[in-house]
Design a protein around this motif. Sequence first.
Motif, PDB file in Angstrom:
ATOM      1  N   LEU A 197     -13.746  11.741   6.300  1.00 52.74           N
ATOM      2  CA  LEU A 197     -13.658  10.868   5.130  1.00 52.74           C
ATOM      3  C   LEU A 197     -13.701  11.705   3.866  1.00 52.74           C
ATOM      4  N   GLU A 198     -12.621  11.644   3.068  1.00 56.51           N
ATOM      5  CA  GLU A 198     -12.547  12.456   1.865  1.00 56.51           C
ATOM      6  C   GLU A 198     -12.430  11.642   0.585  1.00 56.51           C
ATOM      7  N   GLY A 199     -12.129  10.365   0.663  1.00 53.44           N
ATOM      8  CA  GLY A 199     -12.019   9.585  -0.563  1.00 53.44           C
ATOM      9  C   GLY A 199     -12.227   8.108  -0.317  1.00 53.44           C
ATOM     10  N   THR A 200     -12.844   7.445  -1.277  1.00 49.21           N
ATOM     11  CA  THR A 200     -12.979   5.993  -1.229  1.00 49.21           C
ATOM     12  C   THR A 200     -12.715   5.436  -2.618  1.00 49.21           C
ATOM     13  N   ALA A 201     -12.353   4.174  -2.667  1.00 48.35           N
ATOM     14  CA  ALA A 201     -12.155   3.478  -3.942  1.00 48.35           C
ATOM     15  C   ALA A 201     -12.395   1.994  -3.728  1.00 48.35           C
ATOM     16  N   ARG A 202     -12.911   1.320  -4.736  1.00 45.53           N
ATOM     17  CA  ARG A 202     -13.134  -0.118  -4.656  1.00 45.53           C
ATOM     18  C   ARG A 202     -11.818  -0.845  -4.919  1.00 45.53           C
ATOM     19  N   HIS A 203     -11.564  -1.902  -4.144  1.00 40.91           N
ATOM     20  CA  HIS A 203     -10.338  -2.686  -4.325  1.00 40.91           C
ATOM     21  C   HIS A 203     -10.609  -4.124  -3.908  1.00 40.91           C
ATOM     22  N   ASN A 204     -10.403  -5.061  -4.811  1.00 41.98           N
ATOM     23  CA  ASN A 204     -10.625  -6.470  -4.463  1.00 41.98           C
ATOM     24  C   ASN A 204      -9.487  -7.372  -4.914  1.00 41.98           C
ATOM     25  N   GLY A 205      -8.312  -6.795  -5.182  1.00 38.50           N
ATOM     26  CA  GLY A 205      -7.157  -7.603  -5.589  1.00 38.50           C
ATOM     27  C   GLY A 205      -6.179  -7.795  -4.454  1.00 38.50           C
ATOM     28  N   ASP A 206      -6.542  -8.579  -3.451  1.00 34.27           N
ATOM     29  CA  ASP A 206      -5.698  -8.734  -2.271  1.00 34.27           C
ATOM     30  C   ASP A 206      -4.431  -9.525  -2.575  1.00 34.27           C
ATOM     31  N   TRP A 207      -3.332  -9.146  -1.948  1.00 33.14           N
ATOM     32  CA  TRP A 207      -2.102  -9.946  -1.936  1.00 33.14           C
ATOM     33  C   TRP A 207      -1.302  -9.553  -0.700  1.00 33.14           C
ATOM     34  N   GLY A 208      -0.474 -10.419  -0.236  1.00 32.48           N
ATOM     35  CA  GLY A 208       0.240 -10.199   1.009  1.00 32.48           C
ATOM     36  C   GLY A 208       1.620  -9.607   0.800  1.00 32.48           C
ATOM     37  N   PHE A 226       0.863  -1.187   0.000  1.00 32.67           N
ATOM     38  CA  PHE A 226       0.000   0.000   0.000  1.00 32.67           C
ATOM     39  C   PHE A 226       0.892   1.227   0.000  1.00 32.67           C
ATOM     40  N   PHE A 227       0.301   2.369  -0.356  1.00 30.22           N
ATOM     41  CA  PHE A 227       1.045   3.627  -0.417  1.00 30.22           C
ATOM     42  C   PHE A 227       0.159   4.720   0.172  1.00 30.22           C
ATOM     43  N   LEU A 228       0.476   5.173   1.378  1.00 25.98           N
ATOM     44  CA  LEU A 228      -0.147   6.381   1.918  1.00 25.98           C
ATOM     45  C   LEU A 228       0.773   7.517   1.506  1.00 25.98           C
ATOM     46  N   GLN A 229       0.286   8.432   0.663  1.00 31.02           N
ATOM     47  CA  GLN A 229       1.223   9.300  -0.056  1.00 31.02           C
ATOM     48  C   GLN A 229       0.587  10.593  -0.540  1.00 31.02           C
ATOM     49  N   TYR A 230       1.463  11.495  -1.005  1.00 26.55           N
ATOM     50  CA  TYR A 230       1.036  12.638  -1.802  1.00 26.55           C
ATOM     51  C   TYR A 230       1.236  12.286  -3.274  1.00 26.55           C
ATOM     52  N   PRO A 289       1.359  13.831  -6.945  1.00 26.82           N
ATOM     53  CA  PRO A 289       1.435  15.116  -7.636  1.00 26.82           C
ATOM     54  C   PRO A 289       0.552  15.191  -8.872  1.00 26.82           C
ATOM     55  N   ARG A 290       0.210  14.041  -9.447  1.00 23.31           N
ATOM     56  CA  ARG A 290      -0.646  14.066 -10.628  1.00 23.31           C
ATOM     57  C   ARG A 290      -2.055  14.512 -10.271  1.00 23.31           C
ATOM     58  N   ALA A 291      -2.514  14.083  -9.119  1.00 21.77           N
ATOM     59  CA  ALA A 291      -3.831  14.521  -8.655  1.00 21.77           C
ATOM     60  C   ALA A 291      -3.738  15.804  -7.835  1.00 21.77           C
ATOM     61  N   GLY A 292      -2.533  16.114  -7.338  1.00 18.49           N
ATOM     62  CA  GLY A 292      -2.387  17.270  -6.464  1.00 18.49           C
ATOM     63  C   GLY A 292      -3.074  17.075  -5.131  1.00 18.49           C
ATOM     64  N   ARG A 293      -3.181  15.813  -4.680  1.00 15.31           N
ATOM     65  CA  ARG A 293      -3.937  15.474  -3.480  1.00 15.31           C
ATOM     66  C   ARG A 293      -3.224  14.375  -2.691  1.00 15.31           C
ATOM     67  N   TRP A 294      -3.679  14.180  -1.455  1.00 16.45           N
ATOM     68  CA  TRP A 294      -3.279  13.015  -0.684  1.00 16.45           C
ATOM     69  C   TRP A 294      -3.957  11.783  -1.266  1.00 16.45           C
ATOM     70  N   ALA A 295      -3.348  10.602  -1.058  1.00 11.91           N
ATOM     71  CA  ALA A 295      -3.920   9.383  -1.640  1.00 11.91           C
ATOM     72  C   ALA A 295      -3.556   8.172  -0.788  1.00 11.91           C
ATOM     73  N   MET A 296      -4.440   7.190  -0.823  1.00 13.57           N
ATOM     74  CA  MET A 296      -4.170   5.854  -0.286  1.00 13.57           C
ATOM     75  C   MET A 296      -4.329   4.903  -1.461  1.00 13.57           C
ATOM     76  N   ALA A 297      -3.216   4.284  -1.895  1.00 11.70           N
ATOM     77  CA  ALA A 297      -3.217   3.486  -3.117  1.00 11.70           C
ATOM     78  C   ALA A 297      -2.846   2.045  -2.810  1.00 11.70           C
ATOM     79  N   MET A 298      -3.448   1.115  -3.548  1.00 10.36           N
ATOM     80  CA  MET A 298      -3.108  -0.303  -3.478  1.00 10.36           C
ATOM     81  C   MET A 298      -3.179  -0.879  -4.885  1.00 10.36           C
TER      82      MET A 298
END
Length: 630
Positions: free
Chosen positions: A573-584, A512-516, A518-527
């Motif tokens: 709460l400012e953002g949500t996204a669907r994610h179903n590709g789990d891996w460890g 996972f990536f809790l990050q800034y 720059p393409r969105a110019g926003r904070w993000a939580m990515a997986m």
Amino acid sequence: MGQPRPEGDTTGTAAPSHGTGLHGEGPISDMALARLARSGHASARRAAEELRDRHQHAAVRYASLCAATPRAADELALEAAHTALRTVSATSDLAWRPHLLNAVLRTASSWIDSGRAGELGADLRAWRRADPPTAPGPLREAYGRLPSATQTVLWHDLVERDDEAETARLTGATAEAVRGWRDNAREALEAAYVRIYEDSAEGGCRAFKRLVVAFAKRMVVTSARQDAAFDDPGLDAHLAQCAHCGRAFDDLLRMRDRPDLLLAEGLLGWGGARYLAEQAADGRRRGDFTAAEPAPEGRRRRGPARATAREGGTRLPRLPEGPRGRRRLLMVGAFVGVAVAVPAALIALTLRPATHPPVAAAITPGLTGPDAAAAAPSAPSPSVKTSASASPSPSAGRSASAGPHPSAARSTPPSRPTVPGATVAWDFGEKTGDTTRDTSGSGNDGHLVGPPVRSSLHGGSLQFDGHHQYVQGTRAAVDTNSSFSVSAWVNLGTLDDFHVVAAQDGDDISGFFLQYDPRAGRWAMAMRDEDSTHSDKDQAVSVTRPAIGTWVHLTGVYDDPADQIRLYVNGVLEGTARHNGDWGAGGQFTVGRCLWNGDAADRFQGAIDDVRTFPRALTATEAATLAGRS
């Protein structure tokens, strides 16, 4: 009071005592001047000069936000004035001031395309790199449907804070007529917006469109306690999934909460809040109370749209949100005979004054201090789902600039609220040494690589240079195959690149990536779906734009049963996204960097404090508690 007359029709109007037309015959509207300036008439030059005298100071003010130097700002404003004139026709019906300011932004964009990006400010360049949407939103469309005189009254009353006499001069009308138009202008904008929203509703939105409008119109601010609670699960669920209705709900609330900020941000596209703050500061310097002090509003906005649909692989950013205050959003009035209030998880939150510094500048890129406060409202705006598709990527290089330099006021340490069950708790409170102790009791101490510089700011934090410094745990902190959460206080030092706050190593990339971003110019939580840079990604993106040198609290959540990523900013709460590709991702937990293509990447530049992880999806209440808002 009647409808605004077409531009240039001054029949039956008396000249304001302070303004006359080209030959002393009475005021001429901006649009009449613009048409005359393009006509080739003998008075064309005089008309152009009159337009310049009325509006060029504002163009220079906005250009100064865009440009890197005063000389570049002057040149940008002058070129924009010519562009603004070239793009009007005999049938154009618009307010000149926002038209001119948009010409400044279009001209700045053309400078970037023509190799003159170095003459523009870093914030504007970063915004342009993020590829902002170009399609007009419903607010701009609604505004454009109004007569130009109504547009002018709205802009100059709400944004510029001009008096009736000045607005009368720009519309070619009397002060009495302007007074009447002003009384009805906001209602006209709201009505136009509602028509656009309802006409464009499709599918499931049709069943909720009237409810959305009705609820938005009943929101007010009060310091009183809630006497009744309203709970409509159907509407809640729909707003959580529908970007179209969520955005409408948000915008309609903003029309009652901060219409000045809504218009400035919505019509300018970039830097609207900063322009508003500069205008207010200019008013203070002139001793103009009207310009310096925004009129109090009877309603406070809710957060932005709850969902943003994937369209061509991108998700559209929303208007920024303001600082957290001490007021409560309530819904007032009877709905089906019952006094109601929207559920606390979505709208109503009673806030204590934060023990950390206010984050007013977070709504305004690069804006801090009194200007940010002037642009920002004083109440919270819980917001929900929005996301973007930008991917984490290795840094191409870092700026050598120093990290943030918070003022003494910003160094006030926050409270350390308790949310039980953490698997890592790094407070960074040690005075010396290359290790930070895990106070959660899990024994996952962090090793300082580089090392980051210890600071007493924010009750003890670490300063990262963006090049070689990060913190690395002895092992994984969470199971990325299951639900988990990660949180931290963050103070960003630059907007130039990806900056990872926290991550956990896999073999090729982080889990996972809790990050800034720059393409969105926003904070993000990515997986991502797999341990590969080529795998599909899902990313929840904030509404709030980061402000350099300002502390902000981030909480990223992965809710495995719900297949959902959530991102909270300052407990909202400012953002949500669907994610179903789990891996460890079973490698080490890290702060200040990620793993990308097998290598350390995207090192953080700025300050980080109070990092925590949890082996579950935190609730909204727990996220608010960590941010000091409960």
